[in-house]
Design a protein around this motif. Structure first.
Motif, short mmCIF file in Angstrom:
data_model
loop_
_atom_site.label_atom_id
_atom_site.label_comp_id
_atom_site.label_asym_id
_atom_site.label_seq_id
_atom_site.Cartn_x
_atom_site.Cartn_y
_atom_site.Cartn_z
N PRO A 41 33.22 40.84 61.85
CA PRO A 41 32.53 40.97 60.57
C PRO A 41 33.36 40.32 59.47
CG PRO A 41 32.71 43.09 61.71
CD PRO A 41 33.62 42.15 62.42
N TYR A 42 32.68 39.72 58.49
CA TYR A 42 33.36 39.00 57.41
C TYR A 42 32.87 39.46 56.04
CZ TYR A 42 35.97 35.25 59.77
OH TYR A 42 36.89 34.53 60.49
N ILE A 43 33.82 39.70 55.13
CA ILE A 43 33.52 39.79 53.71
C ILE A 43 33.56 38.36 53.17
CG2 ILE A 43 34.32 40.62 51.47
CD1 ILE A 43 35.61 43.00 52.98
N THR A 44 32.45 37.92 52.57
CA THR A 44 32.34 36.51 52.17
C THR A 44 32.15 36.32 50.68
OG1 THR A 44 30.01 36.68 52.82
CG2 THR A 44 31.51 35.61 54.38
N SER A 45 31.82 37.36 49.94
CA SER A 45 31.57 37.21 48.51
C SER A 45 32.63 37.89 47.66
CB SER A 45 30.19 37.78 48.14
OG SER A 45 30.22 39.20 48.26
N GLY A 46 33.70 38.38 48.26
CA GLY A 46 34.71 39.11 47.52
C GLY A 46 35.58 38.19 46.67
N VAL A 47 35.75 38.53 45.41
CA VAL A 47 36.70 37.83 44.55
C VAL A 47 38.08 38.43 44.82
CG1 VAL A 47 37.42 37.33 42.19
CG2 VAL A 47 35.00 37.29 42.80
N VAL A 48 38.98 37.61 45.33
CA VAL A 48 40.33 38.06 45.69
C VAL A 48 41.26 37.79 44.50
CG1 VAL A 48 42.24 37.81 47.31
CG2 VAL A 48 39.87 37.60 48.12
N ILE A 49 41.75 38.87 43.91
CA ILE A 49 42.65 38.74 42.77
C ILE A 49 44.07 39.05 43.25
CG2 ILE A 49 43.18 39.46 40.42
CD1 ILE A 49 39.87 40.53 41.71
N SER A 50 44.96 38.08 43.14
CA SER A 50 46.34 38.21 43.62
C SER A 50 47.29 38.22 42.44
CB SER A 50 46.69 37.05 44.55
OG SER A 50 45.74 36.92 45.58
N SER A 51 48.39 38.99 42.58
CA SER A 51 49.38 39.08 41.51
C SER A 51 50.77 39.12 42.10
CB SER A 51 49.13 40.34 40.67
OG SER A 51 50.10 40.47 39.66
N PHE A 52 51.62 38.20 41.61
CA PHE A 52 53.01 38.19 42.06
C PHE A 52 53.89 37.55 41.00
CE2 PHE A 52 56.66 36.24 44.24
CZ PHE A 52 57.21 37.38 44.81
N ASP A 53 54.98 38.19 40.69
CA ASP A 53 56.01 37.65 39.79
C ASP A 53 55.41 37.21 38.45
OD1 ASP A 53 58.64 37.01 39.20
OD2 ASP A 53 58.47 34.95 39.95
N GLY A 54 54.50 38.03 37.93
CA GLY A 54 53.90 37.73 36.63
C GLY A 54 52.78 36.73 36.65
N SER A 80 31.08 35.99 26.23
CA SER A 80 31.50 37.34 25.86
C SER A 80 32.73 37.69 26.67
CB SER A 80 30.38 38.35 26.10
OG SER A 80 30.03 38.41 27.47
N PRO A 81 33.51 38.69 26.22
CA PRO A 81 34.76 39.01 26.92
C PRO A 81 34.55 39.47 28.35
CG PRO A 81 34.72 40.00 24.73
CD PRO A 81 33.34 39.49 24.99
N VAL A 82 35.52 39.16 29.20
CA VAL A 82 35.60 39.73 30.54
C VAL A 82 36.55 40.92 30.47
CG1 VAL A 82 36.47 39.37 32.89
CG2 VAL A 82 35.05 37.64 31.81
N GLU A 83 36.08 42.06 30.95
CA GLU A 83 36.89 43.27 30.94
C GLU A 83 37.56 43.46 32.30
OE1 GLU A 83 34.53 45.94 27.62
OE2 GLU A 83 34.21 46.39 29.75
N LEU A 84 38.85 43.80 32.27
CA LEU A 84 39.63 43.97 33.49
C LEU A 84 40.25 45.37 33.50
CD1 LEU A 84 41.50 40.53 33.53
CD2 LEU A 84 39.41 41.14 34.76
N VAL A 85 40.24 45.98 34.68
CA VAL A 85 40.74 47.34 34.87
C VAL A 85 42.01 47.30 35.71
CG1 VAL A 85 40.17 49.65 35.74
CG2 VAL A 85 38.36 48.19 34.80
N PRO A 86 43.10 47.94 35.27
CA PRO A 86 44.33 47.94 36.07
C PRO A 86 44.25 48.91 37.25
CG PRO A 86 44.64 49.23 34.07
CD PRO A 86 43.26 48.64 33.98
N LEU A 87 44.73 48.45 38.40
CA LEU A 87 44.82 49.30 39.59
C LEU A 87 46.24 49.83 39.75
CD1 LEU A 87 42.73 47.21 42.17
CD2 LEU A 87 41.93 48.93 40.51
N GLU A 88 46.42 50.69 40.74
CA GLU A 88 47.74 51.28 40.98
C GLU A 88 48.78 50.23 41.36
OE1 GLU A 88 47.30 54.33 43.91
OE2 GLU A 88 46.55 55.82 42.46
N ASN A 89 48.35 49.15 42.04
CA ASN A 89 49.32 48.12 42.44
C ASN A 89 49.57 47.08 41.35
OD1 ASN A 89 46.96 46.63 42.51
ND2 ASN A 89 47.14 46.00 44.66
N GLY A 90 48.99 47.30 40.16
CA GLY A 90 49.22 46.41 39.03
C GLY A 90 48.22 45.29 38.88
N VAL A 91 47.31 45.11 39.83
CA VAL A 91 46.31 44.04 39.76
C VAL A 91 45.22 44.44 38.77
CG1 VAL A 91 44.60 42.71 41.04
CG2 VAL A 91 46.80 43.28 42.09
N LEU A 92 44.78 43.48 37.97
CA LEU A 92 43.67 43.68 37.03
C LEU A 92 42.40 43.14 37.65
CD1 LEU A 92 45.46 42.51 33.75
CD2 LEU A 92 44.96 44.87 34.42
#
Length: 419
Positions: free
Chosen positions: A116-129, A205-217
């Motif tokens: 099975p594949y997730i194909t529409s997920g937006v993958v947001i990555s965060s490392f070293d700022g 219009s603005p894009v709103e971002l929510v912080p997760l526990e691992n720091g990713v917005l």
């Protein structure tokens, strides 16, 4: 417009079909949605699942709020400086739990798929700022593990390589069911870390971002998966890619999930491999890049990546020719703007680039093989091209524009009142 707002717009316009009976996520969803317009399944493993919501130029233009014929020119004018702001709450926080992908209607699309594949997920990555938002195919391995196809050289892979060099992991989130323009922005080549700014510019219009526990917005979404890209690797594939043929099996990085969040009664967004939505999101963002590049060397009127070329390999460029060399300059600019492009056809402004018969007419009457075909042998193309040799190929440009010193020979005559 939000994800649900867009679905409501399709509903009001009578553009979305509904399937209420139970449908299996294993190939049956693909079979019942293949070649169709937008469809909402109400019972895929007891979940709602929508597909094909951006599967045509008309639908993508609808999400952008512009006429389809103006879409390329519109996109070519949009910058990446839209406003982004951080907020504390989103509806996906209504239900937070340990990760269990078995609770989601993750689709197996075709016989022989690796899983099975997730194909529409937006993958947001965060490392070293640094951050990156992109769409990657994600193969389900276990309830809390995914294999992610990361293309070498792309921004997510750069973050992954930087983390490996320091013996660290990349914090990551997967957002499923986002604003269609956020999905388009994440599918577009923009400068590093500018995906959400571009989405805001597209939205107006603005894009709103929510912080997760691992720091990713993360943006507002129906479902969000939180975790880390690890140094573990796993076999990923087979997967049917944009050409409708199977891509290679590769050893790819594993995402270890730590949390799963979703709205109450979430709507899962499935994206059919090699379907219209895949082609729109993977290919159409290159049209404004080609438009911008050609505009630097010629007077460009329109650009289209053709459906027969998988909306990826074949471009038609319409120019208003002012100098004899404009056609070949346009070919060269298009090839450089989209590295996976294989064939380019340049035509005059009187040729309807959306009419295959008119394109054939241009080839028949304005192209001479020994003068108007440009070859780029043994150059880097795309590994998705079955005819390439590990991505190496020959690219071809065709200048099917009229000769300026004898335009009278090429002008088409029509009955009075129809010209």
């Amino acid at each position: 417009m939000s994800f649900r707002g867009y679905l409501e717009d399709l509903e009001k316009a009578g553009l979305i079909a509904h399937v209420h009976e139970p449908v299996s996520p294993v190939q049956e969803v693909t079979e019942r949605s293949w070649g169709r317009g937008p469809v909402l399944f109400h019972d895929v493993s007891s979940h709602k699942c929508c597909l094909n919501i951006l599967g045509t130029r008309e639908l993508l233009a609808r999400a952008l709020g512009v006429p389809p014929r103006d879409m390329v020119a519109h996109l070519s004018r949009i910058g990446c400086q839209g406003p982004v702001r951080e907020v504390e709450w989103s509806s996906f926080l209504e239900n937070v739990s340990p990760p269990d992908l078995g609770r989601l209607p993750v689709l197996t699309h075709f016989p022989g798929d690796g899983g099975p594949y997730i194909t529409s997920g937006v993958v947001i990555s965060s490392f070293d700022g640094r951050i990156n938002a992109c769409v990657h195919r994600l193969m389900l391995l276990e309830k809390d593990r995914l294999a992610a196809r990361l293309v070498p050289g792309r921004h997510t892979h750069q973050l992954y390589e930087a983390a490996l060099a320091r013996g660290e992991e990349v914090a990551v989130a997967v957002a499923i069911g986002v604003d269609p323009l956020v999905l388009l922005a994440a599918s577009t080549r923009v400068p590093p870390q500018m995906e959400f700014g571009y989405a805001a510019a597209l939205r107006g219009s603005p894009v709103e971002l929510v912080p997760l526990e691992n720091g990713v917005l993360v943006p507002h979404a129906e479902i969000v998966l939180e975790g880390y890209i690890t140094d573990e690797r796993a076999a990923e594939g087979p997967f049917v890619d944009i050409t409708g043929t199977r891509d290679l099996i590769r050893q790819e990085p594993v995402i270890r999930l730590t949390r799963m969040m979703m709205r109450t009664d979430p709507i899962y967004h499935g994206l059919l491999p090699a379907g219209g939505e895949h082609k729109m999101l993977m290919g159409i963002p290159y049209e404004p890049l080609i438009y911008q590049a050609v505009s630097r060397v010629a007077k460009v009127r329109d650009v289209m990546l053709t459906e027969g070329g998988c909306c990826y390999f074949h471009a038609v460029v319409q120019i208003e020719k002012e100098k004899e060399e404009d056609g070949k300059r346009a070919i060269d600019a298009a090839i450089k703007a989209h590295g996976s492009l294989k064939h380019v056809l340049v035509v005059d402004s009187d040729i309807n680039i959306r009419d295959p018969q008119d394109l054939e007419y241009a080839l028949a009457t304005r192209m001479r093989g020994d003068e108007d075909i440009v070859l780029y042998p043994n150059v880097r193309g795309s590994t998705l091209d079955p005819r390439s040799n590990e991505g190496m190929t020959t690219k071809v440009g065709v200048d099917a524009t009229a000769k300026l010193d004898r335009l009278w020979k090429f002008q088409r005559v029509t009955p009075a009142g129809q010209g």
